[in-house]
Design an enzyme around this catalytic site. Structure first.
Site, PDB file in Angstrom:
ATOM      1  N   ASN A  30      -5.222   2.392   0.782  1.00 13.81           N
ATOM      2  CA  ASN A  30      -4.216   2.469  -0.282  1.00 13.81           C
ATOM      3  C   ASN A  30      -4.478   3.721  -1.114  1.00 13.81           C
ATOM      4  OD1 ASN A  30      -3.291   0.361  -3.101  1.00 13.81           O
ATOM      5  ND2 ASN A  30      -2.101   1.806  -1.930  1.00 13.81           N
ATOM      6  N   HIS A  41       0.845  -1.189   0.000  1.00 13.26           N
ATOM      7  CA  HIS A  41       0.000   0.000   0.000  1.00 13.26           C
ATOM      8  C   HIS A  41       0.881   1.239   0.000  1.00 13.26           C
ATOM      9  CE1 HIS A  41      -3.807  -2.043   1.811  1.00 13.26           C
ATOM     10  NE2 HIS A  41      -3.285  -2.723   0.808  1.00 13.26           N
ATOM     11  N   THR A  42       0.387   2.284  -0.641  1.00 13.04           N
ATOM     12  CA  THR A  42       1.132   3.531  -0.641  1.00 13.04           C
ATOM     13  C   THR A  42       1.205   4.099   0.771  1.00 13.04           C
ATOM     14  OG1 THR A  42       0.287   3.994  -2.835  1.00 13.04           O
ATOM     15  CG2 THR A  42       1.277   5.815  -1.665  1.00 13.04           C
ATOM     16  N   GLN A  43       2.421   4.425   1.206  1.00 10.29           N
ATOM     17  CA  GLN A  43       2.557   5.000   2.543  1.00 10.29           C
ATOM     18  C   GLN A  43       3.163   6.390   2.517  1.00 10.29           C
ATOM     19  OE1 GLN A  43       3.493   2.498   5.771  1.00 10.29           O
ATOM     20  NE2 GLN A  43       3.509   0.653   4.524  1.00 10.29           N
TER      21      GLN A  43
END
Lengths: 265, 277, 233
Positions: free
Chosen positions: A141, A33-35
């Site tokens: 996400n 997931h984009t963090q």
């Protein structure tokens, strides 16, 4: 002892319960997931005026504090009445650009009125993008962006904001990112409330936006001198200028700044 | 059709002893019975023209469009079962969209024609589906210029300079051959007029039925490489030209005798084949 | 009754390229009671003749609302009609939730066409046995569409489907120029009811068996039943 050769070496059901085969067939990759954003674009600023809207964003793509890409377009016309300005992660922005492109292609499918009554309106574009943003954040996400949708709908200016949290709001002047702190107060000197919109001419609005872009270039360390500015006007239609430059600056004070960078005084 | 009744024509995906697939041949019949479609290539683009039979006075003139857009740069016209045509176009749109997602460039026409050909061919392989009851003309402009293809129910496709299908295909083809060999350097506007004329000519054998002409084009000079409906003024000009060239003094679009028309409707209702063309 | 070998399923073409199963499905529409649709430049109207199974039963609903701006009437297999109207309701909702946009009539017609076409090209199912008249008012004004199980959807000024519908069609063709210009919704409803009368044989229109729907500018899709239809009888 289980004498089935296929079960040799396996933990026995008797002691450990039935073997969960879904573990064996799980993906070898972790779910990702984009963090955090990677390459980013800074503020988008915008305001309504009596016959339309103005929106601007500079052309810089920053890699952290490195000014990595100097010619990134962040204003996207959608149809003839809408411009979407995007700040935040540039690759996510490019994904959104593809979605907008697809939206336009689909609107032209079997649509006899695609050029007029059934053309895409800013509110359609906004509602769609807001849903995309909210759905992504609900999957934990997010697309790491803040967007402003600006345009003309039924002859009236349209301006709305949505960000990576799926939060949406509207105001007669809007800005994302650093601009929300630094530029918005300046824009609000001209249009603070909806009633100010009618009193504001295109010239005043454009002047105010350009001034705000200058302040941002002065004070935002991830900004560039080149920017794009789009106007959606009830008479002139959609005009996108990709070659705007911050002008009339004063940098005489710069030589006196001490204590930063590599200077050895 | 001597093999009718021998049983080999009752199921798709079955060969007859002499190696024919009858269901595909019957699908071709469906296409050949449909209203005429014409496609023509010119210097920097293509034009599509279809004959739209007016089956009722109550139909809204100028609506019920038959020519479709597959991607911004690709148009499609077809003869035969119109809902099958929509099915094919939907597939074309999926292919075009997936190509663009993968390669970040609009699908080239040869690639699109090939993918559609494969899809149509797949519908001749299984007895759980029937072949497409259409012949489709797919045309557009890509980086290599203008392309025009005609796709048959078997999945076969050929590239053409001028293509025609449907009821009036014979006379349309003959005329296309003449036009293309006599005037190989047609520009967009001339091609539009010629295509209109050919549809009017092909309609001659079917004169008792009213029709509307629908046209679209895709050219570098005129539409910036986009597939678009031919604008009204040019369409009107083309229709006037077509009528003059075919020596048609009566106005075919609204020259129907009411009572005759009614009778016509009833007959079609009884046969139940009105909307199947 | 059996015509030939080519009418057993939807995946077999006849030697002349016809699909008999699909043609039979079109016949199913004629088994249903009649419904008439008509539109002017401001409104679209549907009227329908309701049937009851016997004296003690209620009348079968003929008109279904799909959204504030869109509804339909049906002739043929009512359960099939409900499947399709539910589908349209979903599509209307999707359009307004995702795009803040009214589903256009053109799009609604195309969605129905594509759904119906699937049933005509693969084995194991049957085509829908219902004809629909869609009436609605969208960004481009009022529209009337006729849907058929073959997957054809046509836009018309007026239409009639169901038993003995030809009478209404003839009437609507003859009076086309008059009703197209009507400014008043009530007047348009009267035209539609008059057209419906052309299809009656033993029946008499009453508050029980007449159903009316109207939609237009500043007028959401409204169904009139029972006493509400009495002014138009």
């Amino acid at each position: 002892m289980n004498h089935d050769p296929l079960q040799w070496g396996r933990p026995s059901d008797e002691h450990y319960g039935t073997y969960n085969k879904s573990i064996a067939s799980a993906s070898p990759y972790p779910s990702m997931h984009t963090q955090q954003p990677i390459v980013t674009g800074t503020s988008v600023i915008s305001m309504k005026y009596k016959d339309g809207v103005i929106i601007a964003a500079d052309r810089l793509g920053s890699y952290g504090s490195l000014l990595r890409f100097s010619d990134v377009e962040r204003l996207f016309p959608v149809g003839r009445n809408t411009v979407v300005g995007i700040s935040g992660d540039i690759s996510d922005m490019q994904h959104l650009e593809n979605l907008l492109d697809e939206m336009q292609t689909e609107n032209n499918y079997d649509n006899e009125y695609a050029e007029d009554e059934e053309a895409l309106k800013p509110s359609y574009v906004f509602e769609y993008l807001a849903n995309v943003m909210y759905n992504r954040r609900s999957k934990m996400n997010p697309l790491w962006n803040a967007l402003i949708v600006a345009g003309l709908e039924d002859g009236k200016p349209f301006l709305k904001y949505v960000n990576l949290l799926g939060v949406t709001y509207s105001a007669p002047s809007l800005a994302t990112g650093f601009g929300a702190h630094l530029a918005l107060p300046l824009l609000r000197k001209i249009v603070d409330s909806e009633s100010d919109v009618k009193k504001t001419s295109a010239e005043d609005a454009e002047k105010s936006i350009k001034e705000a872009m200058k302040v941002l270039f002065y004070r935002d360390a991830r900004s560039s001198r080149n920017y794009s500015i789009a106007i959606v006007d009830s008479k002139k239609g959609l005009v996108l200028n990709k070659d705007a430059v911050v002008e009339d600056m004063v940098w005489g004070f710069a030589k006196d700044i001490k204590g930063y960078g590599t200077q050895n005084v | 059709m001597t093999s009718i009744g021998t049983g080999y024509d009752l199921s798709n995906s079955v060969f007859s002893p002499d190696g024919r697939n009858f269901q595909v041949e019957y699908a071709v019949k469906a296409a050949e019975n449909g209203a005429t479609s014409v496609g023509m290539k010119f210097k920097d683009g293509i034009v599509l023209a279809v004959e739209k039979l007016v089956t009722s006075k109550l139909l809204v003139p100028g609506k019920n469009k038959k020519i479709q857009t597959i991607d911004r740069h690709v148009g499609c016209a077809y003869s035969g079962l119109m809902p099958d045509g929509r099915h094919l176009v939907n597939r074309g749109r999926e292919e075009a969209s997936s190509f663009k997602k993968t390669y970040a460039t609009p699908i080239p026409l040869p690639a699109l024609a090939d993918r559609l050909g494969q899809y149509v061919q797949a519908h001749t392989l299984y007895n759980s589906v029937r072949p497409f009851g259409i012949t489709a003309i797919v045309g557009g402009v890509d980086d290599d210029g203008a392309h025009l293809y005609m796709l048959e129910p078997s999945g076969t496709y050929w590239g053409y300079k001028g293509a025609a299908t449907g009821k009036g295909r014979q006379s349309a083809k003959a005329e296309l051959e003449k036009v293309i060999s006599n005037k190989p350097e047609l520009d967009a506007r001339e091609a539009v007029k010629e295509a209109a004329r050919i549809i009017y000519l092909a309609h001659e054998d079917n004169k008792e039925k009213d029709f509307e002409l629908e046209m679209s084009w895709c050219s570098i000079s005129e539409t910036n490489g986009l597939h678009k409906a031919v604008p009204k003024d040019l369409l009107d000009e083309a229709i006037a030209f077509a009528k003059a060239e075919n020596g048609d003094d009566s106005d075919s679009d609204d020259s129907s005798d009411e009572s005759e028309n009614e009778k016509d409707n009833e007959k079609k209702d009884a046969e139940g084949d009105v909307q199947l063309e | 009754m059996f015509r030939n070998n080519y009418d057993g399923d939807t995946v077999t073409f006849s030697p002349t390229g016809r699909l008999f199963q699909v043609e039979y499905a079109l016949e199913a529409i004629k088994q249903g009671s009649v419904t008439v649709g008509v539109r002017s430049k401001k409104f679209a109207v549907l009227v329908a003749l309701k049937r009851n199974a016997d004296e003690l039963s209620s009348y079968q609903k003929k008109i279904i609302k799909c959204d504030e701006h869109l509804g339909l009437s049906l002739a043929g297999l009512a359960p099939d009609g409900r499947v399709l109207s539910n589908f349209l309701r979903q599509q209307c909702n999707y359009s307004s939730l995702v795009y803040n946009r009214k589903l256009s009539l053109e799009k609604a017609g195309n969605l129905l066409s594509d759904k119906a076409q699937k049933n005509t090209q693969s084995y194991g199912g049957r085509p829908y046995g219902v004809g629909l008249l869609l009436a609605g008012y969208d960004n481009s004004g009022p529209h009337l569409l006729e849907f058929q199980p073959s997957g054809n959807t046509l836009e018309l000024y007026g239409s009639a489907i169901g038993a003995r519908s030809q009478g209404a069609k003839t009437y609507l063709e003859r009076t086309l120029q008059d009703y197209l210009e009507l400014d008043d919704a009530d007047d348009l409803i009267r035209v539609a009811v008059e057209a419906l009368r052309q299809c009656l044989k033993d029946e008499v229109l009453s508050t029980k068996n007449l159903s009316i729907a109207v939609v237009g500018q500043d007028k959401p899709f409204t169904i009139l039943d029972d006493e509400a239809v009495s002014p138009y009888l």
